[in-house]
Write an enzyme that holds these catalytic residues in place. Structure first.
Site, PDB file in Angstrom:
ATOM      1  N   TRP A 195      22.794 -45.709  18.375  1.00  0.00           N
ATOM      2  CA  TRP A 195      22.606 -44.537  17.500  1.00  0.00           C
ATOM      3  C   TRP A 195      23.127 -44.932  16.123  1.00  0.00           C
ATOM      4  O   TRP A 195      24.331 -45.168  15.956  1.00  0.00           O
ATOM      5  CB  TRP A 195      23.382 -43.325  18.013  1.00  0.00           C
ATOM      6  CG  TRP A 195      23.105 -42.092  17.189  1.00  0.00           C
ATOM      7  CD1 TRP A 195      23.471 -41.866  15.887  1.00  0.00           C
ATOM      8  CD2 TRP A 195      22.391 -40.915  17.599  1.00  0.00           C
ATOM      9  NE1 TRP A 195      23.030 -40.635  15.463  1.00  0.00           N
ATOM     10  CE2 TRP A 195      22.371 -40.027  16.496  1.00  0.00           C
ATOM     11  CE3 TRP A 195      21.770 -40.535  18.789  1.00  0.00           C
ATOM     12  CZ2 TRP A 195      21.750 -38.775  16.549  1.00  0.00           C
ATOM     13  CZ3 TRP A 195      21.171 -39.279  18.840  1.00  0.00           C
ATOM     14  CH2 TRP A 195      21.159 -38.409  17.727  1.00  0.00           C
ATOM     15  N   GLU A 245      27.063 -51.067  17.133  1.00  0.00           N
ATOM     16  CA  GLU A 245      28.323 -50.332  17.213  1.00  0.00           C
ATOM     17  C   GLU A 245      29.262 -51.153  18.098  1.00  0.00           C
ATOM     18  O   GLU A 245      28.845 -51.589  19.174  1.00  0.00           O
ATOM     19  CB  GLU A 245      28.112 -48.978  17.895  1.00  0.00           C
ATOM     20  CG  GLU A 245      27.151 -48.046  17.213  1.00  0.00           C
ATOM     21  CD  GLU A 245      26.491 -47.083  18.220  1.00  0.00           C
ATOM     22  OE1 GLU A 245      27.156 -46.125  18.649  1.00  0.00           O
ATOM     23  OE2 GLU A 245      25.320 -47.306  18.571  1.00  0.00           O
ATOM     24  N   ASP A 268      28.548 -51.317  12.745  1.00  0.00           N
ATOM     25  CA  ASP A 268      28.569 -49.897  12.391  1.00  0.00           C
ATOM     26  C   ASP A 268      29.804 -49.265  13.029  1.00  0.00           C
ATOM     27  O   ASP A 268      29.834 -49.004  14.227  1.00  0.00           O
ATOM     28  CB  ASP A 268      27.269 -49.247  12.927  1.00  0.00           C
ATOM     29  CG  ASP A 268      27.229 -47.735  12.714  1.00  0.00           C
ATOM     30  OD1 ASP A 268      28.226 -47.155  12.233  1.00  0.00           O
ATOM     31  OD2 ASP A 268      26.186 -47.129  13.049  1.00  0.00           O
ATOM     32  N   GLN A 309      32.206 -44.396  14.082  1.00  0.00           N
ATOM     33  CA  GLN A 309      33.133 -43.666  14.955  1.00  0.00           C
ATOM     34  C   GLN A 309      34.399 -44.445  15.261  1.00  0.00           C
ATOM     35  O   GLN A 309      35.425 -43.871  15.601  1.00  0.00           O
ATOM     36  CB  GLN A 309      32.427 -43.330  16.272  1.00  0.00           C
ATOM     37  CG  GLN A 309      31.236 -42.430  16.072  1.00  0.00           C
ATOM     38  CD  GLN A 309      30.884 -41.611  17.306  1.00  0.00           C
ATOM     39  OE1 GLN A 309      31.660 -41.509  18.245  1.00  0.00           O
ATOM     40  NE2 GLN A 309      29.722 -41.003  17.294  1.00  0.00           N
ATOM     41  N   LYS A 331      31.907 -41.354   9.388  1.00  0.00           N
ATOM     42  CA  LYS A 331      32.632 -40.206   9.933  1.00  0.00           C
ATOM     43  C   LYS A 331      34.152 -40.232   9.715  1.00  0.00           C
ATOM     44  O   LYS A 331      34.727 -39.337   9.116  1.00  0.00           O
ATOM     45  CB  LYS A 331      32.397 -40.136  11.427  1.00  0.00           C
ATOM     46  CG  LYS A 331      30.964 -39.904  11.841  1.00  0.00           C
ATOM     47  CD  LYS A 331      30.824 -40.071  13.324  1.00  0.00           C
ATOM     48  CE  LYS A 331      29.398 -39.942  13.793  1.00  0.00           C
ATOM     49  NZ  LYS A 331      28.929 -38.563  13.941  1.00  0.00           N
ATOM     50  N   ARG A 338      32.471 -37.738  26.248  1.00  0.00           N
ATOM     51  CA  ARG A 338      33.083 -38.548  25.190  1.00  0.00           C
ATOM     52  C   ARG A 338      34.352 -37.830  24.730  1.00  0.00           C
ATOM     53  O   ARG A 338      34.292 -36.686  24.289  1.00  0.00           O
ATOM     54  CB  ARG A 338      32.134 -38.685  24.010  1.00  0.00           C
ATOM     55  CG  ARG A 338      30.843 -39.365  24.378  1.00  0.00           C
ATOM     56  CD  ARG A 338      30.048 -39.713  23.157  1.00  0.00           C
ATOM     57  NE  ARG A 338      29.437 -38.557  22.521  1.00  0.00           N
ATOM     58  CZ  ARG A 338      28.890 -38.584  21.319  1.00  0.00           C
ATOM     59  NH1 ARG A 338      28.930 -39.684  20.596  1.00  0.00           N
ATOM     60  NH2 ARG A 338      28.313 -37.512  20.811  1.00  0.00           N
TER      61      ARG A 338
HETATM   62  C1  PLP Z   1      27.676 -45.139  15.340  1.00  0.00           C
HETATM   63  C2  PLP Z   1      26.997 -44.162  14.436  1.00  0.00           C
HETATM   64  N1  PLP Z   1      26.374 -44.589  13.346  1.00  0.00           N
HETATM   65  C3  PLP Z   1      25.770 -43.766  12.497  1.00  0.00           C
HETATM   66  C4  PLP Z   1      25.748 -42.410  12.733  1.00  0.00           C
HETATM   67  C5  PLP Z   1      25.026 -41.507  11.785  1.00  0.00           C
HETATM   68  O1  PLP Z   1      25.919 -40.863  10.967  1.00  0.00           O
HETATM   69  P1  PLP Z   1      25.470 -39.552  10.169  1.00  0.00           P
HETATM   70  O2  PLP Z   1      25.165 -38.535  11.190  1.00  0.00           O
HETATM   71  O3  PLP Z   1      26.683 -39.249   9.319  1.00  0.00           O
HETATM   72  O4  PLP Z   1      24.311 -39.929   9.338  1.00  0.00           O
HETATM   73  C6  PLP Z   1      26.386 -41.894  13.858  1.00  0.00           C
HETATM   74  C7  PLP Z   1      26.373 -40.439  14.125  1.00  0.00           C
HETATM   75  O5  PLP Z   1      26.613 -39.967  15.192  1.00  0.00           O
HETATM   76  C8  PLP Z   1      27.027 -42.797  14.737  1.00  0.00           C
HETATM   77  O6  PLP Z   1      27.638 -42.361  15.841  1.00  0.00           O
END
Ligand code: PLP
Length: 432
Positions: free
Chosen positions: A135, A208, A241, A244, A270, A404
């Protein structure tokens, strides 16, 4: 507006953009709690949308926002201000020496969008590899690299997005003869498939370090190091990324530290704004200067906004001042111990995973069959809410049994225990 009117008006005027709405009207939020229309306190085990690492309305953030709004809020995007330069330097100081150039943005998707663009411009290629449960956000480039949801019905995604198998130790079919998870074979196999599909234009791998929306999937130790080698062999950039996981969430400042790697590009969002819209891309002098020479363009309304910069500066300062990274590591061990006890007590708690204050449990019908217990997940979520705990179940098809748990890093140990007691009781109540 009374509650019935509220929901009636919401139904008439609010676009439904994803999961169903939590059936409470939240009136205010403070510390580790949100409060509903009846004044009932609900413990926030998701830090808002996995973001409010300092809890809600942290006094330092309140003071920073109030001052910034009153003195230096928003500027022409070509103007730089002190908070922007200061936060860039401060971020760089928390990172390995090569990660020293910062682009200050607003959301996670946007930061991945910018990182993907930089990777394409730098390498002169266009293919982007990510996990098949990833994601990365809802904008076009980020959504094209998002495989856990949202791919159908919107026409063609960006060309060149390929997948690697998500390293899911609990469910992967790749096994050694003793039954343990054979992540190396899985990763090599994944790259063989990527190579077979590639048009010879591999630009980047975007991952991630713990997949959150994908179900709290923690790649095994060494995985990211091998991934980086495989990227380097192909001339691809590694984009990590940490939307989180960054800023202390996993018990180290950044999750990638565990594997001793240095990404080519790092995206933060975030947790960097602790609930307010702040994001960043961090990269090296080399990548930044090549991109600049080639005309890198990312001129948005809110790039380098002083208010966002001031917030991030405060978040980084508070995390450092209050020793929140070490605290998170300690609380994370406690959380892990308690979740493991839940697993031992309940046949339906099949797996516990994650680290620091980003952990998850997977509910199954039984430990041997491991069939996802999606129904039970929904019932436990509702029961937790009734008892004053907001839990986040992964609301994606086939993944409805995964909770989560990501409370604020400032949560009191007693609050964490109270939430876990509610979860334990809610599971028991739903089973009997
Ligand atoms: C790992 C990761 N990257 C990017 C995003 C996207 O972030 P945003 O919703 O602030 O655009 C999220 C959102 O849940 C995320 O969990």
């Amino acid at each position: 507006m009374d509650t019935d009117e509220f929901w009636k008006s919401a139904e008439q005027h609010v676009v439904r953009y994803g999961a169903t709405f939590v059936p409470r009207v939240i009136k205010r939020a403070s510390g580790s709690y949100v409060y509903d229309e009846d004044g009932s306190a609900i413990l926030d085990f998701t830090s808002g949308q996995m973001s409010s690492v300092l809890g809600h309305s942290h006094p330092d953030v309140v003071a920073t926002v109030s001052t910034a709004v009153a003195t230096l809020d928003h500027l022409f995007s070509g103007m730089l201000s002190e908070p922007v330069v200061e936060v860039s330097a401060k971020l760089a100081a928390t990172l390995p020496a090569s990660l020293n150039k910062v682009l200050l943005l607003t959301t996670g998707a946007e930061s991945n969008e910018a990182a993907i663009k930089m990777a394409k411009l730098y390498t002169g290629r266009y293919e982007v590899v990510s996990f098949d449960r990833s994601w990365h956000g809802m904008t076009s480039g980020a959504a094209s690299a998002t495989f856990s949801a949202g791919r159908r019905g919107y026409g063609p995604p960006m060309p060149g997005n390929l997948t690697l198998p998500t390293p899911n130790a609990y469910r992967s079919p790749f096994r050694h003869s003793d039954g343990s998870y054979d992540w190396r074979s899985e990763l090599e196999y994944g790259f063989a498939i990527v190579d077979a599909q590639s048009s010879g234009s591999l630009a980047a791998c975007l991952v991630e370090p713990i997949l959150s929306s994908g179900g709290i999937i923690e790649p095994p130790p060494g995985y990211l190091a091998r991934l980086k080698e495989l990227c380097t062999e192909r001339g691809m950039l590694l984009v990590v990324d940490e939307a989180q996981t960054g800023v202390g969430r996993t018990g180290t400042m950044y999750a990638f530290e565990r594997d001793g790697i240095v990404p080519d590009l790092l995206t933060l969002s975030k947790t960097l704004g602790a609930g307010l819209p702040v994001a960043a891309v961090v990269t090296s002098d080399e990548i930044e200067s090549v991109c600049h020479e080639r005309g890198f363009l990312f001129f948005t309304t809110h790039v380098s906004d002083p208010l966002a910069a001031a917030v991030a500066l405060t978040v980084l300062t508070v995390v450092e001042r209050d020793g929140l990274v070490d605290r998170t590591a300690r609380l994370g061990r406690h959380l892990g111990t308690r979740l493991t006890a839940l697993k031992e007590r309940h046949e339906q708690v099949g797996d516990v995973r994650g680290r620091g204050l980003l952990q998850g449990i997977e509910l199954v019908t039984d430990k041997v069959g491991k069939a996802p217990a999606e129904d039970l997940g929904a019932r436990v979520t509702a029961e937790c809410l009734r008892r004053g705990l907001h839990m986040n179940i992964v609301q994606l098809p086939g993944m409805g049994g995964i909770f989560r748990i990501a409370p604020p890093l400032t949560i009191a140990e007693a609050e964490l225990d109270a939430g876990l007691d509610i979860l334990d009781d809610a599971i028991a109540a739903c089973l009997h």
